[in-house]
Design an enzyme around this catalytic site. Structure first.
Site, PDB file in Angstrom:
ATOM      1  CG  ASP A 277       2.974  -8.954  10.973  1.00 52.77           C
ATOM      2  OD1 ASP A 277       2.316  -8.930   9.908  1.00 52.77           O
ATOM      3  OD2 ASP A 277       4.099  -9.492  11.045  1.00 52.77           O
TER       4      ASP A 277
HETATM    5  C1  BGC Z   1       4.206 -10.347   7.615  1.00 49.41           C
HETATM    6  C2  BGC Z   1       4.332  -8.855   7.393  1.00 49.41           C
HETATM    7  C3  BGC Z   1       3.533  -8.452   6.177  1.00 49.41           C
HETATM    8  C4  BGC Z   1       2.084  -8.870   6.386  1.00 49.41           C
HETATM    9  C5  BGC Z   1       1.172  -8.506   5.228  1.00 49.41           C
HETATM   10  C6  BGC Z   1       2.758 -10.812   7.630  1.00 49.41           C
HETATM   11  O1  BGC Z   1       2.695 -12.207   7.566  1.00 49.41           O
HETATM   12  O2  BGC Z   1       4.829 -10.702   8.814  1.00 49.41           O
HETATM   13  O3  BGC Z   1       5.676  -8.516   7.234  1.00 49.41           O
HETATM   14  O4  BGC Z   1       3.642  -7.091   5.943  1.00 49.41           O
HETATM   15  O5  BGC Z   1       2.040 -10.287   6.537  1.00 49.41           O
HETATM   16  O6  BGC Z   1       1.431  -9.276   4.123  1.00 49.41           O
END
Ligand code: BGC
Length: 773
Positions: A277
């Site tokens: 993530d």
């Molecule tokens: C989130 C993810 C997301 C990623 C990219 C993170 O803050 O937890 O779900 O895909 O950002 O935007």
């Protein structure tokens, strides 16, 4: 049979040859890359976000950044010039493609995306085919915009109603979540776009999410928090998995070899690659070793740390090569790789039909005292801010830049309902004034601020009631990434909201007129304190840009409600077993977060163990407002002729469903199994399968079929680290909700060990787990 075997053999051999060719090519490339060049293949190019951008190029033959290829996408890989490897593009998220709707370089063009219903909404359809259709629509749109990987769907468990991202997740039940995910992933990937299932794993709250240690038993992990991912991997092979921010029993998910290699790859046979993530975990080298192949959004210091680790012998270069191989195998399938030109012209007309249909299939009728459906000559007094400013979805990465939003007011108007124009104009004036007081959002992670409900005075309400046949009030809620929901004013209604509902109800009822409440919410709220004021309640969820039209479809009876709850509505938040530990405790209260997004170290102990959702309420006899699997219809169904066919370890369960009412409709049929009692306690019953009938006209019947297997009926035994089945009677229950058994039959099964695993992800402390004994 012979033919089938020959065909399977040919397909399998062809796959192996293709894989070998791909691998050979990747090996040749790896042979010609320097260590530094390799280190740029396991990071992304950085994030286009104030203060976080790493907009610099890599070494000469690895070029970046490519973040501007599809502006607003969450990330990209580096291009590998030397071998003509293009960059691949990753974009959020579960409810629609999140990219910038406008580009400085193309002022005459827009790049809006369809906002589909959010996951908590879609889950209520209990319909794998609908999820598949939405997946196709998504895939198509991604393809048109040149997006190679969708950062979704997300399938963490609704462990507690206060989870800030529950709207992005499907259910409190892993079988439902896993199977719906697989339907969605199969749809996207059939369009040549990769899905990224997230957030792996046990990421069920948002508070301090980057530093949270989730303390959870092996059994709860296996049966509840990993199960849905296991199903999704086995039934859809997503191209990618996103590891989560949190630690699991002391080790960051992204640095966790037990999770990412031993379970995900070795046990379940995952073939894609794992990405972090965004900014998750701390130690790039540990991430590489654990099998977290790609670090997103990617920083140069991570690449340097990896190069240093190889040089000093801390990291074996073969691990780096292995991770690159996993990544490259999937990249080679992408649109960018195969030089597909993006049209930048998705078929919005088709996708909006899919969005409307999915929304209508997912709304849940919670109460109906002979009110709905209405004819469109009904004069409606439409109350509630969300009737006018209907909420499509939540905030954060799950947000979508959509071209338009059909509000409930517009949907009802489109369907020619007679809405009170004085009330409309008073609401519009009120909302305009109140919205002007709300400061603009600084970034997409900031939560939307909703306008407080207006308390209309009684005289005003009496006049409105005189001029109309019925009142409709829409209650709205939003939530989003980074924070969990609050109890007061969110799970529980504000005093003003309660007063508005009570006043409208009393005034309209005094004139013998009925009152409908619509719930434009993303996750569970309290209903008991106000339910008696309403004659009908329709849970419309956060249903995307076509929500208003879908609501009108149901209110008019053009579509009969067929959604059923994928989560329990408890009477009060304290009734939920996990509430006492939610969202965990801060470990060092003196530590101030350097950056509020990072939070402070904290831990959340899952003391409720396997008792999540209906598994808890059933086992501990706790009353609920609306049970898991519940949903009303405009018609009635009769279940008959239960038949269970056992062929080896496979079960085929069938029954007839007859529409015995006066409207056409669909029925969701749920298969629960109550296991034999053994030495180890188990939930009273667990969902093992489900299906939805086709549209049945009054008097029509359909035979439905649900399949399961003996090996799906076991429990995880922590002592022997194995999945086991106790001997004895197993009750196969066909039900119309978790509380409404329609047909059942007992079958005797012999004890067996289904599968022995390694001891993995064990907690390092004793957990005082909830027990029935
Ligand atoms: C989130 C993810 C997301 C990623 C990219 C993170 O803050 O937890 O779900 O895909 O950002 O935007």
């Amino acid at each position: 049979m012979k033919h089938i075997i020959v065909i399977l053999f040919i397909v399998f051999t062809a796959q192996i040859i293709a894989q070998t060719n791909t691998d050979e090519k990747i090996n040749q490339i790896l042979d010609q890359l320097s260590l530094e060049e390799k280190s740029f293949l396991i990071i992304g190019t950085g994030m286009n976000f104030p203060g976080l951008s790493s907009k610099e190029n890599g070494p000469a033959d690895i070029v970046g950044p490519t973040i501007d290829v599809v502006p607003g996408a969450a990330g990209t890989s580096y291009t590998l010039k030397k071998f003509d490897f293009p960059a691949v593009i990753f974009a959020d998220g579960p409810a629609g493609i999140r990219i910038d709707p406008k580009r400085d370089s193309l002022l005459n063009q827009t790049f809006y995306a369809t906002a589909f219903p959010t996951a908590s909404s879609l889950a209520s359809s209990w319909d794998i085919e609908i999820l598949n259709e939405v997946g196709h629509a998504f895939g198509n749109e991604a393809k048109a915009y040149g997006v190679d990987f969708l950062l979704g769907p997300a399938l963490n468990i609704h462990r507690n109603p206060l989870g800030g991202r529950n709207f992005e997740y499907y259910s409190e039940d892993p079988v439902l979540a896993g199977k719906l995910t697989a339907g969605f992933v199969n749809g996207i990937q059939a369009e040549g776009v990769g899905a990224t299932i997230k957030h792996f794993a046990a990421n069920n709250s948002e508070t301090n999410r980057l530093q949270l240690n989730t303390v959870v038993s092996e059994r709860a992990l296996r049966e509840i928090y990993l199960k849905g991912f296991e199903i999704a991997i086995k039934e859809s092979q997503p191209w990618s998995v996103m590891s989560s921010y949190n630690k699991i029993n002391g080790v960051y998910a992204s640095e966790n070899k037990d999770l990412l290699t031993k379970i995900l790859r070795d046990e379940w046979g995952f073939e894609g690659f794992v990405m972090t993530d965004w900014m998750a975990g701390k130690d790039a080298v540990a991430q590489m070793k654990a099998g977290n192949d790609l670090l997103m959004p990617g920083r140069k210091d991570q690449a340097s740390a990896i190069v240093e680790a190889v040089k000093s012998g801390i990291l074996d270069e073969s691990i780096l090569d292995r991770n690159i191989k996993y990544i490259m195998r999937q990249y080679q399938k992408t649109l960018s790789f195969n030089n597909k030109i993006s049209s930048n012209a998705p078929d919005f007309e088709v996708n909006k039909i899919v969005a409307r249909k999915a929304a209508a299939e997912s709304m849940v009728l919670l109460k109906n005292k002979e009110v709905l459906p209405l004819t469109n000559d009904t004069k409606i007094a439409l109350f509630g801010n969300s009737s006018y400013e209907t909420i499509a979805g939540g905030t954060g990465s799950g947000d979508v830049n959509k071209a338009y939003m059909v509000s409930i007011k517009e949907g009802l108007t489109n369907m020619a309902f007679k809405l009170d124009s004085k009330l409309i104009s008073d609401y519009e004036t009120f909302l305009k004034i109140e919205k002007a007081k709300i400061p603009p959002k600084k970034n997409f992670l900031e939560m939307d601020v909703l306008v407080q409900e207006k308390l209309w005075d009684i005289n005003y309400l009496e006049k409105i009631a005189k001029n109309n046949d019925i009142a409709v009030f829409t209650l709205g809620r939003t939530s989003g990434e980074v924070q969990d929901r609050k109890i007061e004013g969110d799970f529980v209604l504000t005093q003003d909201e309660l007063n508005v509902i009570k006043n409208i109800s009393e005034v309209f009822h005094a004139q013998n007129k009925k009152f409908i409440v619509l719930l434009n919410i993303g996750s569970v709220i309290e209903t008991k304190s106000w339910v008696n004021h309403a004659d009908a309640i329709l849970l419309t969820w956060l249903s995307g840009q076509e929500a208003g039209n879908a609501v009108a479809d149901l209110i008019l009876g053009k579509v009969t409600p067929s959604g059923k709850l994928a989560q329990t509505f408890p009477i009060q938040i304290a009734d939920v077993a996990s509430t006492k530990n939610f969202p965990g405790r801060v470990l060092d209260s003196n530590e101030k977060p350097v950056n509020p997004i990072y939070g402070v170290p904290s831990e959340e102990i899952y003391e409720e163990g396997i008792y999540v959702g209906y598994r808890y309420f059933d086992a501990f006899n706790v009353d609920v407002s609306y049970p898991f699997g519940f949903g009303l219809s405009y018609t009635t169904f009769e279940y008959s002729n239960l038949n269970i066919l056992q062929d080896g370890d496979d079960f085929t369960i069938s029954c007839d469903i007859k529409n015995t009412g006066k409207a056409s409709g669909k029925e969701v049929v749920q298969l629960y199994v109550k296991s034999a009692l053994g030495a180890i306690e188990k939930p009273v019953k667990e969902l093992k399968g489900f299906t939805k009938t086709k549209l049945l006209n009054p008097g029509d019947s359909q035979q439905i079929v649900i399949k399961t297997n003996v090996n799906e009926l076991g429990y995880y035994d922590t002592k022997s680290h194995s999945w086991k089945l106790d001997s004895g009677l197993y009750n196969f229950i066909l039900a119309s909700s978790s509380k409404q058994i329609e047909l059942n039959k007992e079958i005797t099964l012999e004890a067996r060990t289904i599968k022995t695993t390694e001891q993995l992800l064990s907690p390092q402390v004793d957990i005082n787990e909830l027990s029935r004994n």
